[in-house]
Write a protein that holds these residues in place. Sequence first.
Motif, mmCIF file in Angstrom:
data_model
loop_
_atom_site.group_PDB
_atom_site.id
_atom_site.type_symbol
_atom_site.label_atom_id
_atom_site.label_comp_id
_atom_site.label_asym_id
_atom_site.label_seq_id
_atom_site.Cartn_x
_atom_site.Cartn_y
_atom_site.Cartn_z
ATOM 1 N N ILE A 97 10.232 5.463 -10.655
ATOM 2 C CA ILE A 97 9.168 4.638 -10.076
ATOM 3 C C ILE A 97 9.677 3.217 -9.872
ATOM 4 N N CYS A 98 10.377 2.699 -10.867
ATOM 5 C CA CYS A 98 10.937 1.346 -10.732
ATOM 6 C C CYS A 98 11.912 1.268 -9.572
ATOM 7 N N ARG A 99 12.761 2.271 -9.429
ATOM 8 C CA ARG A 99 13.721 2.276 -8.319
ATOM 9 C C ARG A 99 13.007 2.349 -6.971
ATOM 10 N N ASP A 100 11.938 3.164 -6.911
ATOM 11 C CA ASP A 100 11.154 3.251 -5.671
ATOM 12 C C ASP A 100 10.560 1.904 -5.301
ATOM 13 N N ALA A 101 10.217 1.107 -6.306
ATOM 14 C CA ALA A 101 9.631 -0.215 -6.069
ATOM 15 C C ALA A 101 10.706 -1.275 -5.836
ATOM 16 N N GLY A 102 11.981 -0.868 -5.828
ATOM 17 C CA GLY A 102 13.064 -1.820 -5.600
ATOM 18 C C GLY A 102 13.502 -2.554 -6.853
ATOM 19 N N GLU A 103 13.096 -2.060 -8.010
ATOM 20 C CA GLU A 103 13.450 -2.697 -9.287
ATOM 21 C C GLU A 103 14.372 -1.784 -10.090
ATOM 22 N N GLY A 104 15.557 -1.546 -9.544
ATOM 23 C CA GLY A 104 16.514 -0.668 -10.206
ATOM 24 C C GLY A 104 16.939 -1.163 -11.574
ATOM 25 N N ALA A 105 17.038 -2.488 -11.729
ATOM 26 C CA ALA A 105 17.445 -3.044 -13.022
ATOM 27 C C ALA A 105 16.403 -2.733 -14.093
ATOM 28 N N LEU A 106 15.135 -2.821 -13.739
ATOM 29 C CA LEU A 106 14.078 -2.496 -14.702
ATOM 30 C C LEU A 106 14.114 -1.009 -15.059
ATOM 31 N N VAL B 294 12.510 15.415 -25.752
ATOM 32 C CA VAL B 294 12.409 15.891 -24.371
ATOM 33 C C VAL B 294 11.340 15.093 -23.616
ATOM 34 N N GLY B 295 10.218 14.834 -24.265
ATOM 35 C CA GLY B 295 9.160 14.048 -23.645
ATOM 36 C C GLY B 295 9.612 12.640 -23.289
ATOM 37 N N ILE B 296 10.316 12.001 -24.209
ATOM 38 C CA ILE B 296 10.840 10.657 -23.942
ATOM 39 C C ILE B 296 11.787 10.691 -22.748
ATOM 40 N N ALA B 297 12.640 11.696 -22.694
ATOM 41 C CA ALA B 297 13.606 11.785 -21.595
ATOM 42 C C ALA B 297 12.894 11.943 -20.251
ATOM 43 N N TYR B 298 11.907 12.836 -20.189
ATOM 44 C CA TYR B 298 11.191 13.053 -18.926
ATOM 45 C C TYR B 298 10.380 11.832 -18.515
ATOM 46 N N ILE B 299 9.675 11.233 -19.441
ATOM 47 C CA ILE B 299 8.843 10.070 -19.115
ATOM 48 C C ILE B 299 9.709 8.886 -18.706
ATOM 49 N N ALA B 300 10.812 8.685 -19.406
ATOM 50 C CA ALA B 300 11.707 7.581 -19.055
ATOM 51 C C ALA B 300 12.308 7.790 -17.674
ATOM 52 N N ALA C 217 16.765 0.816 -15.152
ATOM 53 C CA ALA C 217 17.898 0.971 -16.070
ATOM 54 C C ALA C 217 17.506 0.559 -17.483
ATOM 55 N N LYS C 218 16.686 -0.456 -17.609
ATOM 56 C CA LYS C 218 16.236 -0.899 -18.940
ATOM 57 C C LYS C 218 15.342 0.149 -19.587
ATOM 58 N N ILE C 219 14.516 0.814 -18.790
ATOM 59 C CA ILE C 219 13.684 1.906 -19.319
ATOM 60 C C ILE C 219 14.580 3.018 -19.846
ATOM 61 N N GLU C 220 15.593 3.376 -19.079
ATOM 62 C CA GLU C 220 16.514 4.425 -19.511
ATOM 63 C C GLU C 220 17.253 4.028 -20.783
ATOM 64 N N MET D 122 0.835 -1.206 0.000
ATOM 65 C CA MET D 122 0.000 0.000 0.000
ATOM 66 C C MET D 122 0.870 1.256 0.000
ATOM 67 N N ALA D 123 2.006 1.199 0.677
ATOM 68 C CA ALA D 123 2.923 2.337 0.683
ATOM 69 C C ALA D 123 3.426 2.616 -0.720
ATOM 70 N N LEU D 124 3.706 1.560 -1.473
ATOM 71 C CA LEU D 124 4.148 1.732 -2.855
ATOM 72 C C LEU D 124 3.047 2.370 -3.698
ATOM 73 N N ILE D 125 1.823 1.926 -3.511
ATOM 74 C CA ILE D 125 0.695 2.497 -4.263
ATOM 75 C C ILE D 125 0.510 3.968 -3.921
ATOM 76 N N VAL D 126 0.610 4.319 -2.645
ATOM 77 C CA VAL D 126 0.497 5.723 -2.231
ATOM 78 C C VAL D 126 1.586 6.558 -2.904
ATOM 79 N N SER D 127 2.783 6.035 -2.922
ATOM 80 C CA SER D 127 3.903 6.739 -3.548
ATOM 81 C C SER D 127 3.680 6.906 -5.055
ATOM 82 N N LEU D 128 3.197 5.859 -5.713
ATOM 83 C CA LEU D 128 2.929 5.932 -7.152
ATOM 84 C C LEU D 128 1.834 6.938 -7.466
ATOM 85 N N VAL D 129 0.781 6.932 -6.678
ATOM 86 C CA VAL D 129 -0.321 7.883 -6.906
ATOM 87 C C VAL D 129 0.161 9.317 -6.701
#
Length: 128
Positions: free
Chosen positions: A87-96, A75-81, A98-101, A27-34
């Motif tokens: 968000i992935c890092r906040d969820a503990g998925e740093g590798a994912l 610029v949009g791609i850079a900001y969204i990525a 990095a793949k987005i980047e 739930m903490a992750l969901i609150v952070s994402l929202v």
Amino acid sequence: MEIVQIFGFALVTLVFAVTLRQQKPEMALIVSLVAGAVIFLLMLRKIGAVVNVFNDLAARANVNLVYLGVVLKIVGIAYIADFGAQICRDAGEGALGAKIEFAAKILILVLAVPVVLAVLDTLMRIIE
């Protein structure tokens, strides 16, 4: 001072998420994402205003709007990525994250090729 309001919102959300994380981490992750999505949505209006200014400047400078569109997409791609990777890092998925980047860098490279070719073509015409 919108940044103060955004900081206040983020700080309240942070305290709530940290407190909630002890009992229900999902739930903490969901609150952070929202909260992140709310902040992102609040900034969309500002981004739209900047895009309008760039469109006006391009029209006044008689710049092809295709190039402006490419730059804005990049610029949009850079900001969204960056947002997605965080968000992935906040969820503990740093590798994912990095793949987005990595994917964003490839997409930016693909979008930049026509602009680079146009610049080189213009330079070649100037040199000749």
